[in-house]
Write a protein that holds these residues in place. Sequence first.
Motif, short mmCIF file in Angstrom:
data_model
loop_
_atom_site.label_atom_id
_atom_site.label_comp_id
_atom_site.label_asym_id
_atom_site.label_seq_id
_atom_site.Cartn_x
_atom_site.Cartn_y
_atom_site.Cartn_z
N LYS A 11 -36.21 -9.39 34.98
CA LYS A 11 -36.92 -10.67 35.13
C LYS A 11 -38.43 -10.49 35.21
O LYS A 11 -39.15 -11.41 35.55
N TRP A 12 -38.91 -9.31 34.89
CA TRP A 12 -40.34 -8.98 34.88
C TRP A 12 -40.99 -9.09 36.25
O TRP A 12 -42.20 -9.34 36.36
N CYS A 13 -40.24 -8.89 37.30
CA CYS A 13 -40.80 -8.85 38.66
C CYS A 13 -41.35 -7.44 38.87
O CYS A 13 -40.61 -6.47 38.84
N ARG A 14 -42.63 -7.34 39.04
CA ARG A 14 -43.25 -6.02 39.19
C ARG A 14 -43.74 -5.77 40.62
O ARG A 14 -44.28 -4.72 40.91
N ARG A 15 -43.57 -6.73 41.47
CA ARG A 15 -43.84 -6.57 42.90
C ARG A 15 -42.59 -7.08 43.63
O ARG A 15 -42.31 -8.27 43.61
N VAL A 16 -41.87 -6.16 44.23
CA VAL A 16 -40.59 -6.47 44.83
C VAL A 16 -40.58 -6.02 46.28
O VAL A 16 -41.08 -4.94 46.60
N LEU A 50 -38.75 5.03 41.88
CA LEU A 50 -39.90 5.91 41.64
C LEU A 50 -40.40 5.91 40.20
O LEU A 50 -41.58 6.14 39.96
N ASN A 51 -39.53 5.70 39.23
CA ASN A 51 -39.89 5.95 37.83
C ASN A 51 -40.24 4.71 37.03
O ASN A 51 -40.31 4.78 35.81
N LYS A 52 -40.48 3.61 37.68
CA LYS A 52 -40.91 2.39 36.98
C LYS A 52 -42.34 2.07 37.40
O LYS A 52 -42.79 2.45 38.47
N ASN A 53 -43.02 1.35 36.55
CA ASN A 53 -44.40 0.95 36.84
C ASN A 53 -44.38 -0.37 37.61
O ASN A 53 -44.59 -1.44 37.04
N TRP A 54 -44.07 -0.28 38.90
CA TRP A 54 -44.02 -1.47 39.74
C TRP A 54 -44.24 -1.10 41.19
O TRP A 54 -44.32 0.06 41.55
N GLU A 55 -44.38 -2.11 42.01
CA GLU A 55 -44.58 -1.92 43.43
C GLU A 55 -43.34 -2.42 44.17
O GLU A 55 -42.99 -3.59 44.10
N VAL A 56 -42.67 -1.50 44.84
CA VAL A 56 -41.47 -1.84 45.59
C VAL A 56 -41.72 -1.49 47.05
O VAL A 56 -42.11 -0.37 47.36
N LYS A 57 -41.53 -2.46 47.92
CA LYS A 57 -41.67 -2.24 49.36
C LYS A 57 -40.30 -2.44 50.01
O LYS A 57 -39.59 -3.38 49.69
#
Length: 73
Positions: A11-16, A50-57
Amino acid sequence: LLEDLKFAWAKWCRRVEIESDNSVLVTIIQNGLATNNNYNEVKLIQDWYLNKNWEVKFRQILRESNRVADCLT
């Protein structure tokens, strides 16, 4: 958790932000300990984290908080 990460990526969520009451799982994923773990799904979760260009908290929540939310719904 893995399916949720895949869904967010699709869904193109890059901040999760992920909430979990499983503190051991969160620690294993965040500290890179999944490589020493025998569970394939935990390794896959860490790879997605770890291997995607996104921010996961990750946020740890108490189980009691889940009960309150469940009652509200």
